[in-house]
Write an enzyme that holds these catalytic residues in place. Structure first.
Site, short mmCIF file in Angstrom:
data_model
loop_
_atom_site.label_atom_id
_atom_site.label_comp_id
_atom_site.label_asym_id
_atom_site.label_seq_id
_atom_site.Cartn_x
_atom_site.Cartn_y
_atom_site.Cartn_z
N ASP A 131 0.85 -1.21 0.00
CA ASP A 131 0.00 0.00 0.00
C ASP A 131 0.88 1.25 0.00
O ASP A 131 2.08 1.16 0.20
CB ASP A 131 -0.86 0.01 1.27
N ASP B 124 0.42 3.68 2.25
CA ASP B 124 0.14 4.28 3.55
C ASP B 124 -0.93 5.36 3.36
O ASP B 124 -1.99 5.05 2.79
CB ASP B 124 1.43 4.80 4.19
N1 LIG Z 1 1.12 1.41 5.77
C1 LIG Z 1 1.64 0.59 6.66
N2 LIG Z 1 2.00 1.04 7.88
C2 LIG Z 1 2.55 0.20 8.78
N3 LIG Z 1 2.75 -1.11 8.56
C3 LIG Z 1 2.40 -1.60 7.37
N4 LIG Z 1 2.49 -2.84 6.86
C4 LIG Z 1 2.03 -2.80 5.61
N5 LIG Z 1 1.60 -1.55 5.28
C5 LIG Z 1 1.83 -0.79 6.37
#
Ligand SMILES: Nc1ncnc2[nH]cnc12
Ligand SMILES: CSC[C@H]1O[C@H](OP(=O)(O)O)[C@H](O)[C@@H]1O
Length: 296
Positions: A214, A216
């Site tokens: 992703d 975030d």
């Molecule tokens: N955006 C994110 N923030 C923290 N841990 C994660 N693991 C996978 N995506 C994450």
């Protein structure tokens, strides 16, 4: 002469989110290994791939039972060391803080910013103080081998990236996410610290292949990350992770040459013999076996 590590590879794999099912090992055996440091996330599955020994532990336990802050990272590293692991490959889901590190890509992490607090981050303490170097927290050799293996398996791999470790379990705010980008972090996760610190104290070369799931929440026009999405991406990529481990097994040099990390504790222990806590020294029987196996 201090005991040297064997010239045979024994790779410990720590499987993160979506990877609890493990890797395909021949003659796999599940063993419950106990640790004087606490409760490991679960049993260790040990076996081999094409003649190379592997041991696997699911970081969050079976069924993803443990949140990042409740994982006993010390116990996990300790039991891998007890099993005779020579090197550790960690596999993790990571959020991307860079446009070019896209979901589905691998990042071979090479640096960390640690924002976690209150986690047990050392095997040492009062009665046996140690200060290891963490300037280069990743084993360059294992990371290079893992990068090549992930490419052979069909992955798009970024060969370097700075991982910021947050406590979680909540994801970051947009302000935090933007700040971490300004600090120079490239990817984000909740588990690689203190894992990487502890591997160094255990004299285990450690590499981390993160799989981007992703962006975030720093992209203002997009909704923030949701865990259901992360797990979807990880499940879709689990086979790629397994292929990577098989490719790594096939590409390891026949002989494991010693690594400088194998002797990371050599000049790190500062407590005088008469000031040592015998109970702590006893608990370090696996972690510092190379040192105490000879001296005590
Ligand atoms: N955006 C994110 N923030 C923290 N841990 C994660 N693991 C996978 N995506 C994450
Ligand atoms: C399940 S999403 C958040 C979770 O995923 C990552 O874990 P891991 O590194 O074990 O794959 C992240 O760090 C969070 O713990």
């Amino acid at each position: 002469m201090r005991a040297e590590k064997s010239s045979h590879w024994h790779i410990g794999v720590i499987g993160g989110s979506g990877l609890a099912a493990g890797v395909d090992l021949d003659e796999a055996q599940e063993i419950a290994v106990s640790s004087p440091f606490g409760e490991p996330s679960g049993p260790v599955t040990t076996g081999h791939i094409g003649g190379v020994r592997f041991s696997f532990i699911a970081r969050h336990g079976a069924g993803h039972r443990l949140p990042p802050g409740a994982i006993d990272y010390r116990a996990n590293i300790d039991v891998l060391k007890r099993c005779g692991v020579t090197d550790v490959l960690a596999l993790s889901a990571i959020g991307s803080l860079r446009e070019e590190m896209a979901p589905g890509d691998f990042v071979a992490v090479d640096q960390f910013i640690d924002r976690t607090v209150g986690r047990r981050n050392s095997f040492f303490g009062p009665g046996m103080v140690a200060h290891v170097s963490l300037a280069d927290p990743i084993c360059e050799r294992l990371s290079r081998l893992a990068t090549a293996a992930a490419r052979l398996a069909g992955g798009n791999v970024h060969p370097a990236g700075c991982y910021i470790a947050i406590d979680g379990p909540q994801f970051s705010t947009r302000a935090e996410s933007r700040t971490y980008r300004q600090w120079g972090a490239d990817v984000i996760g909740m588990t690689a610290m203190p894992e990487a610190r502890l591997a160094r104290e255990a004299e285990l070369p450690y590499a981390l292949l993160g799989m981007v799931t992703d962006y975030d929440c720093w992209r203002e026009e997009e909704a923030g990350v949701e865990v259901s999405h992360i797990l979807e991406v990880m499940h879709a990529n689990a086979e790629l992770a397994r292929r990577t481990v098989r490719a790594l097994a096939a590409s390891l040099p026949d002989v494991r040459e010693p690594s400088p990390i194998d002797t990371a504790l050599e000049h790190a222990l500062v407590t005088a013999s008469e000031a040592r806590d015998p109970e702590l020294v006893a608990r370090l029987d696996a972690i510092a076996c190379r040192i105490f196996g000879e001296r005590e």
